[in-house]
Write an enzyme that holds these catalytic residues in place. Sequence first.
Site, PDB file in Angstrom:
ATOM      1  N   LYS A   1       1.615  66.909  58.212  1.00 30.75           N
ATOM      2  CA  LYS A   1       2.130  65.709  57.560  1.00 30.75           C
ATOM      3  C   LYS A   1       1.825  65.774  56.062  1.00 30.75           C
ATOM      4  CE  LYS A   1      -1.981  63.058  58.939  1.00 30.75           C
ATOM      5  NZ  LYS A   1      -2.439  61.699  59.111  1.00 30.75           N
TER       6      LYS A   1
ATOM      7  N   ARG B   1      -6.024  51.497  64.596  1.00 28.74           N
ATOM      8  CA  ARG B   1      -4.857  51.699  63.730  1.00 28.74           C
ATOM      9  C   ARG B   1      -3.601  51.352  64.531  1.00 28.74           C
ATOM     10  NH1 ARG B   1      -5.043  57.266  60.278  1.00 28.74           N
ATOM     11  NH2 ARG B   1      -4.629  58.201  62.304  1.00 28.74           N
TER      12      ARG B   1
ATOM     13  N   HIS C   1      -7.317  58.958  68.894  1.00 25.30           N
ATOM     14  CA  HIS C   1      -7.810  59.510  67.616  1.00 25.30           C
ATOM     15  C   HIS C   1      -9.184  58.921  67.316  1.00 25.30           C
ATOM     16  CE1 HIS C   1      -7.443  61.468  63.765  1.00 25.30           C
ATOM     17  NE2 HIS C   1      -7.485  60.352  63.083  1.00 25.30           N
TER      18      HIS C   1
ATOM     19  N   ARG D   1      -5.458  68.643  67.609  1.00 22.39           N
ATOM     20  CA  ARG D   1      -4.611  68.420  66.427  1.00 22.39           C
ATOM     21  C   ARG D   1      -5.392  68.834  65.188  1.00 22.39           C
ATOM     22  NH1 ARG D   1      -4.708  63.531  69.097  1.00 22.39           N
ATOM     23  NH2 ARG D   1      -5.891  62.631  67.363  1.00 22.39           N
TER      24      ARG D   1
ATOM     25  N   TYR E   1      -5.226  60.503  23.067  1.00 24.40           N
ATOM     26  CA  TYR E   1      -5.069  59.045  22.966  1.00 24.40           C
ATOM     27  C   TYR E   1      -6.422  58.357  22.776  1.00 24.40           C
ATOM     28  CZ  TYR E   1      -0.194  59.238  24.484  1.00 24.40           C
ATOM     29  OH  TYR E   1       1.154  59.479  24.574  1.00 24.40           O
TER      30      TYR E   1
ATOM     31  N   CYS F   1      -3.372  63.134  29.311  1.00 23.15           N
ATOM     32  CA  CYS F   1      -2.088  62.458  29.088  1.00 23.15           C
ATOM     33  C   CYS F   1      -1.207  62.620  30.329  1.00 23.15           C
ATOM     34  CB  CYS F   1      -1.375  63.065  27.887  1.00 23.15           C
ATOM     35  SG  CYS F   1      -2.406  63.256  26.426  1.00 23.15           S
ATOM     36  N   MET F   2       0.015  62.087  30.270  1.00 23.73           N
ATOM     37  CA  MET F   2       0.900  62.141  31.436  1.00 23.73           C
ATOM     38  C   MET F   2       1.248  63.589  31.823  1.00 23.73           C
ATOM     39  SD  MET F   2       4.638  60.370  31.984  1.00 23.73           S
ATOM     40  CE  MET F   2       4.117  58.706  31.625  1.00 23.73           C
ATOM     41  N   ASP F   3       1.463  64.419  30.793  1.00 19.86           N
ATOM     42  CA  ASP F   3       1.965  65.775  31.063  1.00 19.86           C
ATOM     43  C   ASP F   3       1.105  66.884  30.464  1.00 19.86           C
ATOM     44  OD1 ASP F   3       4.488  64.276  31.707  1.00 19.86           O
ATOM     45  OD2 ASP F   3       4.436  64.030  29.531  1.00 19.86           O
TER      46      ASP F   3
HETATM   47  N1  PMH Z   1      -4.435  63.434  64.310  1.00 20.14           N
HETATM   48  C1  PMH Z   1      -4.157  62.287  63.664  1.00 20.14           C
HETATM   49  C2  PMH Z   1      -3.607  61.146  64.461  1.00 20.14           C
HETATM   50  C3  PMH Z   1      -4.407  62.175  62.295  1.00 20.14           C
HETATM   51  O1  PMH Z   1      -4.138  61.013  61.693  1.00 20.14           O
HETATM   52  C4  PMH Z   1      -4.953  63.280  61.597  1.00 20.14           C
HETATM   53  C5  PMH Z   1      -5.309  63.239  60.160  1.00 20.14           C
HETATM   54  C6  PMH Z   1      -5.214  64.462  62.304  1.00 20.14           C
HETATM   55  C7  PMH Z   1      -4.947  64.497  63.671  1.00 20.14           C
HETATM   56  C8  PMH Z   1      -5.795  65.694  61.656  1.00 20.14           C
HETATM   57  O2  PMH Z   1      -7.075  65.459  61.181  1.00 20.14           O
HETATM   58  P1  PMH Z   1      -7.907  66.574  60.435  1.00 20.14           P
HETATM   59  O3  PMH Z   1      -7.165  66.872  59.169  1.00 20.14           O
HETATM   60  O4  PMH Z   1      -9.223  65.959  60.175  1.00 20.14           O
HETATM   61  O5  PMH Z   1      -7.940  67.748  61.339  1.00 20.14           O
HETATM   62  N2  PMH Z   1      -5.149  61.998  59.542  1.00 20.14           N
HETATM   63  C9  PMH Z   1      -5.738  61.618  58.399  1.00 20.14           C
HETATM   64  C10 PMH Z   1      -5.549  60.350  57.885  1.00 20.14           C
HETATM   65  O6  PMH Z   1      -4.777  59.439  58.443  1.00 20.14           O
HETATM   66  N3  PMH Z   1      -6.275  60.176  56.807  1.00 20.14           N
HETATM   67  O7  PMH Z   1      -6.949  61.298  56.587  1.00 20.14           O
HETATM   68  C11 PMH Z   1      -6.622  62.211  57.562  1.00 20.14           C
END
Ligand code: PMH
Length: 385
Positions: free
Chosen positions: A42, A139, A169, A222, A268, A314-316
């Site tokens: 993600k 969550r 999770h 995961r 700046y 700065c920005m860039d």
């Molecule tokens: N599974 C879920 C549902 C997650 O949200 C995340 C990471 C992972 C697995 C993977 O976690 P890891 O990178 O520690 O292995 N999610 C997030 C989060 O929402 N904010 O920081 C990490």
Amino acid sequence: MEEQGFFYRDTWAEVDLDRIKNNVKEITGHLSEEVEFIAVVKANAYGHGDLQVAEAAMEAGASMLAVAFMDEALALRKKGITAPILVLGASRPGDVNIAAEEGIILTVFQKEWLEKAQDALQKDATLLLHIKVDTGMGRIGIRSVEELKAVEGLIEEDPRLDFHGIYTHYATADELDDTYFNRQLSLFREMLSGLNHQPSVVHSSNSAAALMHPDARFNAVRIGIVMYGLAPSMEIAPELPVELQEAFTLHSRIVHVKKLEKGEKVSYGATYEAPEEIWVGTLPIGYADGWIRRLQGQEVLVDGKRSPIIGRICMDQCMVRLPYEVPVGTIATLIGCQEQESISINEIANKLETINYEVPCIISSRVPRLYRQNGKVVDLNNSLL
Ligand code: PMH
């Protein structure tokens, strides 16, 4: 450093896919064979590049991908990824037909969501689902055995729905104190025992849990942060049973070099004043690239030497105090190694008083990503243009 053909700016990130593959193999070495590796890609693979990381992870042994939103899953499909993709976050019930068409697995996190999704789903569609159970993260997710049973019942009665997986999770897997973790794990087991049928994929562990709690692996894990070569927290870093290699580095080239006399000012607010005669270099990177103003004072590597950022970012652009006069075009490494020195993502996270996860994520899309593969820098972006 190779020629950079597809961008016109001397700032780039380099993502080492060999390191990502090594990390995946190192991690799978600690899992038993029946445990599936779900690569969490993600947020553009935590800023590393979704397609490139997905391909590298699959090549190294991952069998499934996970993203936060349907848009991210669809983007991967558009780029040719055919592997199973799970959307971890809440999708809109009205969008289920697109997910079904693209074979994207959605998360059921509430009975009401499922009912709306059923209303929206076309007659002849097939939708793959994982049920998310909230055991204490607070969550999204189903919070009682009754609701879980009701949801399972709805899925089983509907021929369009395929109950493919179930997961939860953890909130504290990256802490040494495992009291809360164990409470969540036993609640998850309790919820699982309330099911009529266990689906084929049962998963609960993120990186920290997968490596620190073998009893919580079920048949899939995961994995995000450790795949990128970073520890889930400084607290458990010394306890991790794996050797990780950081994959993300950040570089720029000095575009302007000048000598300042004692008393002359920089940037700046004119807040930085040369304490003596100094050499100053200008880098074409700034806060719009995610190199935010809080990084004033942070060092970068020039000629293998630590050189502090002086004056406001700065920005860039930003300015560094050079160890001595260097030619225009000299590489400045903001994250990574030069000669004997290195600046890690953790050093930047410390400076920003945040976690390492955030650092590659905030390096904006304006910074082109180059990829290192089989020891060579390759441009994997051209093929996408
Ligand atoms: N599974 C879920 C549902 C997650 O949200 C995340 C990471 C992972 C697995 C993977 O976690 P890891 O990178 O520690 O292995 N999610 C997030 C989060 O929402 N904010 O920081 C990490």
